[in-house]
Design an enzyme around this catalytic site. Structure first.
Site, PDB file in Angstrom:
ATOM      1  N   SER A   1       2.371  -4.267  10.236  1.00  0.00           N
ATOM      2  CA  SER A   1       0.939  -3.989  10.365  1.00  0.00           C
ATOM      3  C   SER A   1       0.295  -5.003  11.320  1.00  0.00           C
ATOM      4  O   SER A   1       0.672  -5.065  12.493  1.00  0.00           O
ATOM      5  CB  SER A   1       0.288  -3.960   8.976  1.00  0.00           C
ATOM      6  OG  SER A   1      -0.956  -3.302   9.013  1.00  0.00           O
TER       7      SER A   1
ATOM      8  N   ASP B   1       2.035   7.339   6.582  1.00  0.00           N
ATOM      9  CA  ASP B   1       1.506   6.034   6.988  1.00  0.00           C
ATOM     10  C   ASP B   1       0.093   6.146   7.557  1.00  0.00           C
ATOM     11  O   ASP B   1      -0.228   7.094   8.283  1.00  0.00           O
ATOM     12  CB  ASP B   1       2.437   5.470   8.072  1.00  0.00           C
ATOM     13  CG  ASP B   1       2.405   3.972   8.216  1.00  0.00           C
ATOM     14  OD1 ASP B   1       1.400   3.355   7.841  1.00  0.00           O
ATOM     15  OD2 ASP B   1       3.408   3.428   8.729  1.00  0.00           O
TER      16      ASP B   1
ATOM     17  N   HIS C   1       2.803   3.214   4.331  1.00  0.00           N
ATOM     18  CA  HIS C   1       2.657   1.999   5.138  1.00  0.00           C
ATOM     19  C   HIS C   1       3.702   0.932   4.813  1.00  0.00           C
ATOM     20  O   HIS C   1       3.746  -0.098   5.476  1.00  0.00           O
ATOM     21  CB  HIS C   1       1.248   1.438   4.915  1.00  0.00           C
ATOM     22  CG  HIS C   1       0.766   0.491   5.963  1.00  0.00           C
ATOM     23  ND1 HIS C   1       0.829   0.763   7.317  1.00  0.00           N
ATOM     24  CD2 HIS C   1       0.200  -0.750   5.874  1.00  0.00           C
ATOM     25  CE1 HIS C   1       0.312  -0.252   8.000  1.00  0.00           C
ATOM     26  NE2 HIS C   1      -0.062  -1.181   7.145  1.00  0.00           N
TER      27      HIS C   1
END
EC number: 3.5.1.101
Length: 310
Positions: A111, A251, A278
């Site tokens: 991320s 995601d 995610h």
């Protein structure tokens, strides 16, 4: 056969501050070590702890808590302007030097960690051997627009509740928190209940949200901090190492979000995990680790001392 991990923890002095780190495996094994950069900004290493599994392949794995988070120095009184991409790039370089691996390493950034990893890789550091952006944005405006699209697909009333409290600035209202959790359960981590290490990270963010609020915002999808206009699009072509893009079918880092990695980086491949959102490293842990190890073995297969001799 059970793999017995060799683990050591320590602190790297970073100016007047301390960066906590953990090494799983042997840095002197001759195999390229993997540095794992957690997300947020403002999360901790806990929720990406699973990547320690990679060490069983002979690639040592380094986790660390970024400044302001977890076991590293907390600075809750710092002005939001203190928290910059440049600061965290300096901290990463400092850690590489401290561990004496700056001439041979790979990076996995999850991320926000992939955003920071992108900024690092764009500079073409001489020792970087491979880059793995996992579930990572390439443009925060695209990230937010995709999050808004996903929000509208949630059960009836959730998006409207989020909008109401965002307009009022009532981010701690139980109704807003409950609606946010619906998004998280669909698009951040679909394992129910959340694994302990994931819950631990979110609890630590709640306890000290300094960095998260300064750079991102109150939630994953309401980005009003200093990163709101950030993008790497148009610069990713400078990344000159083998790259593995990871994302999940559900995601918040949608295919549109990760597409610039695939369009701009010359040596790139994409692993899409069908049963993940995610956090494929949690949601499909074994498959995700296998994919990472296979990639590292392929692109870092030649011992570094042989490359140097050549």
């Amino acid at each position: 056969m059970e793999f017995i991990e060799k683990i050591r923890e320590g602190y790297a002095a970073f100016g007047a501050y301390q960066t906590w780190y953990r090494v799983t495996g042997d840095l002197s094994s001759g195999r390229t070590p993997l540095v794992v950069i957690h997300g947020g900004p403002g999360c901790t290493h806990d929720y990406v702890d699973a990547f320690k599994d990679v060490a069983a392949s002979g690639h040592a794995v380094i986790h660390y808590d970024q400044l302001g988070n977890g076991r590293s120095t907390h600075l809750p009184d710092k002005d939001p302007s203190f928290w910059t991409v440049g600061l965290f790039l300096e901290e990463l370089n400092n850690l590489l030097d401290h561990l004496q691996i700056s001439d041979n390493y790979a990076i996995l950034g999850q991320s926000w960690g992939g955003m920071l990893g992108s900024e690092h890789a764009i500079l073409q550091p001489k020792g970087l051997r491979a880059f793995i952006p996992a579930n990572s944005p390439t443009c925060m405006r695209t990230w937010v627009s995709e999050a808004n699209r996903l929000r509208k697909l949630l059960p009836e009333g959730v998006h409207e509740t989020l909008l109401k409290h965002e307009a009022a600035g009532t981010y701690q209202d139980p109704e807003y928190l409950a609606a946010s959790r619906v998004f998280y359960d669909h698009h951040v981590c679909r394992v129910n209940p959340w694994p302990e290490e994931v819950a631990r990270t979110f609890a630590q963010v709640d306890a000290d949200p300094t960095v998260y609020h300064a750079m991102s915002g109150p939630t994953e999808f309401h980005v009003i901090g200093s990163l709101k206009d950030w993008k790497s699009i148009g610069r990713l072509s400078a990344i000159n190492v083998p790259t593995l893009v990871i994302s999940g079918r559900h995601d918040e880092a949608t295919p549109l979000v990760v597409k610039p990695f695939l369009d701009e980086i010359a040596d790139v491949r994409w692993a899409l995990f069908e049963d993940s959102s995610h956090m494929p490293h949690v949601e499909e842990r074994q498959a995700c680790m296998g994919t990472v190890v296979k990639f590292l073995d392929e692109v870092c297969s030649v011992p570094h001392n042989v490359l140097k001799a050549g």
